[in-house]
Enzyme design. Structure first.
Site, mmCIF file in Angstrom:
data_model
loop_
_atom_site.group_PDB
_atom_site.id
_atom_site.type_symbol
_atom_site.label_atom_id
_atom_site.label_comp_id
_atom_site.label_asym_id
_atom_site.label_seq_id
_atom_site.Cartn_x
_atom_site.Cartn_y
_atom_site.Cartn_z
ATOM 1 N N GLY A 107 0.825 -1.277 -0.059
ATOM 2 C CA GLY A 107 0.076 0.009 -0.086
ATOM 3 C C GLY A 107 0.816 1.049 0.158
ATOM 4 O O GLY A 107 2.144 1.138 -0.153
ATOM 5 N N ASP A 273 3.943 -4.348 -7.678
ATOM 6 C CA ASP A 273 3.415 -3.330 -7.097
ATOM 7 C C ASP A 273 4.111 -1.959 -7.568
ATOM 8 O O ASP A 273 3.429 -0.837 -7.436
ATOM 9 C CB ASP A 273 3.557 -3.056 -5.634
ATOM 10 C CG ASP A 273 4.995 -3.379 -5.049
ATOM 11 O OD1 ASP A 273 5.718 -4.040 -5.211
ATOM 12 O OD2 ASP A 273 5.406 -2.414 -4.427
#
Length: 506
Positions: A107, A273
């Site tokens: 994240g 990511d």
């Protein structure tokens, strides 16, 4: 790790100061997703921030003039204490594979999405990088140091000027707040722009949840890939839409990696990511533009296994696309259908790569027997350790004066033999030579952001001097035009210069 103080007093003082971007504020589209996709969290502002530099092209893109850039509201926004009018900042959650291993939940651990701004070219997200902890920071402090921030700021604008899809850098803000990495450094924030910062990892995070994955698919397709939407009897046909999306992302990614290869760019951390769903270059950390050519060059000192070497980047990109495809199975997609969407990757990559290489070599069309000439070109650069950028750039004039090009090679005889073959091949196509030279010079930059140049700018910035950032920014805005008096910036580092080591902390 240490972090600057919270700075809440700065929020009180500056949050109400309007930014010139407020007039462009267009909400926050990501916040339309369910709350599990993000956390609303305020940045933690830098103390006594200084606007070190502004990206002129990025500022023009969002319509900011000099007065707007000099305003207190702009500095407040870019240093973490301001807000876009009526929009709550947020951090997004995603997962991913890091160095080929599933890392689980990740994240935005040091980034805050401030919202969307409307521009003549469409809506852009504005994001701060280095703006403090979020619920996704794990063990990190949420800060970025000046060293890494200068590298990201310069690289994104340099790549844009090379015509390579990328996020953009609007502003670089510095402070004296201490941050501990290998040593004590100072904190900085980069303000970034992109149509979207959605990554492969966002889809991987929801790879076991049909409802959320469908919501993410609907969001991404609705905003950036409307041509991929397939309607069924009761709304979006998720499996068919997902397959169309995957096919388009495959195409964009293949073409992006081809462009990286053609300028000698190594990303350094091609984790899933760090892969953009829009086919943008995303997250500049331990990147590098090659100096002396080495096919298996590894720019990231943290990459001890060489997973992300220059010659491995196409295969890694394809591997990452397979991970993206796997996350779409939860939507009911057939594995064979997803496989079919991935299959064109190699052909798309080779088409873009060969077209680009043809422009760099001044060949009007690519012929099957050019493959041997190409292979011998790379072998020549490899064995001679010739400079990647200059070997291409000086080739355009080698028919008139081969001396400057031959000087790049330790064994000029071998280089001369290849050059004779190349010139004979080029003569076969005919055409106007002046136009051919001009075309090659438009395809082969004089200036790239070599690591020693970035380091020079970092060291000056650490002393409060932004002049080297400004000089590099101006040169790299038009990397194809030779500038008298700036020959130093076109040269590789001196042979006896210490190597600039970059790692995941960069």
């Amino acid at each position: 790790m240490s972090a600057p103080p919270n700075g809440r007093r700065a929020v009180v003082e500056h949050a109400s100061v309007p930014s010139a971007l407020d007039a462009l504020a267009a909400g926050c589209s990501f916040a339309s997703l369910p709350r599990g996709f993000y956390a609303q969290v305020a940045p933690r502002p830098l103390r006594a921030p200084r606007l070190l530099h502004v990206g002129a092209d990025a500022a023009a893109r969002v319509g900011l003039d000099a007065a707007a850039l000099d305003s207190p509201g702009f500095l407040a926004l870019c240093s973490g204490s301001g807000r876009l009018a009526g929009i709550a900042p947020l951090a997004t959650v995603y997962s991913g594979h890091q160095f080929g291993v599933w890392a689980g939940q990740l994240g935005d651990g040091r980034a805050h999405l401030l919202g969307d701004v409307q521009t003549p070219d469409g809506t852009l997200e504005i994001q701060l990088k280095g703006s403090g902890r979020t619920p996704y920071s794990r063990m990190g402090d949420g800060w970025a140091v000046l060293r890494s921030s200068v590298r990201e700021y310069l690289a994104s604008e340099a790549m844009a000027s090379l015509g390579i899809p990328t996020t953009r850098a609007l502003a670089l803000v510095a402070s004296d707040d201490p941050v501990v990495r290998e040593t004590v450094e100072t904190a900085a924030i980069v303000t970034r722009l992109a149509p979207s910062f959605v990554r492969f990892g966002h889809f991987e995070h929801w790879g076991h949840s049909h409802h959320e994955q469908k919501a993410l698919l609907d969001y991404v397709v609705g905003r950036w890939y409307p041509e991929c939407r397939v309607d069924g009897g009761d709304g979006m046909d998720a499996p068919a839409t997902a397959c169309r999306l995957l096919a388009e992302v495959t195409r964009r990614t293949a073409r992006l990696i081809a462009q990286w290869q053609l300028v000698g760019f190594c990303h350094g951390v091609m984790n899933t990511d760090n892969m953009s769903i829009l086919g943008l270059t995303l997250d500049y950390g331990p990147y590098g533009f090659m100096d002396a050519f080495e096919a298996d060059h590894v720019c990231n000192h943290s990459d001890t296994a060489g997973r992300y070497a220059w010659n491995a980047q196409p295969a890694v990109a394809r591997w990452n696309l397979y991970r993206l495809a796997g996350s779409l199975l939860v939507l009911g997609c057939e594995a064979s259908a997803l496989e079919a969407c991935l299959a064109p990757f190699e052909a798309e990559f080779l088409a873009a790569y060969r077209a680009g290489l043809g422009r760099k070599l001044g060949l009007s069309e690519w012929r099957p027997d050019d493959a041997a000439l190409e292979d011998d070109w790379w072998a020549l650069l490899q064995t001679q350790r010739a400079d990647f950028t200059l070997a291409f750039r000086r080739l355009s004039d080698a028919d008139r004066d081969a001396g400057p090009w031959l000087s790049l090679f330790a064994a000029p005889g071998a280089a001369r033999a290849w050059l004779d073959r190349y010139l004979a091949r080029r003569a076969m196509q005919g055409g106007d030579e002046a136009a051919r030279r001009a075309g090659m010079d438009r395809a082969n930059p004089v200036y790239v952001l070599r690591n020693h140049l970035a380091q020079r700018a970092i060291e000056a910035a650490q002393q409060g001097d932004a002049s080297e950032i400004d000089r590099l920014s101006n040169l790299l805005r038009d990397p194809y035009a030779e500038r008298p008096g700036f020959e130093f910036y076109a040269r590789p580092p001196a042979a006896d210069a210490p190597a600039v080591a970059v790692s995941c902390s960069s």
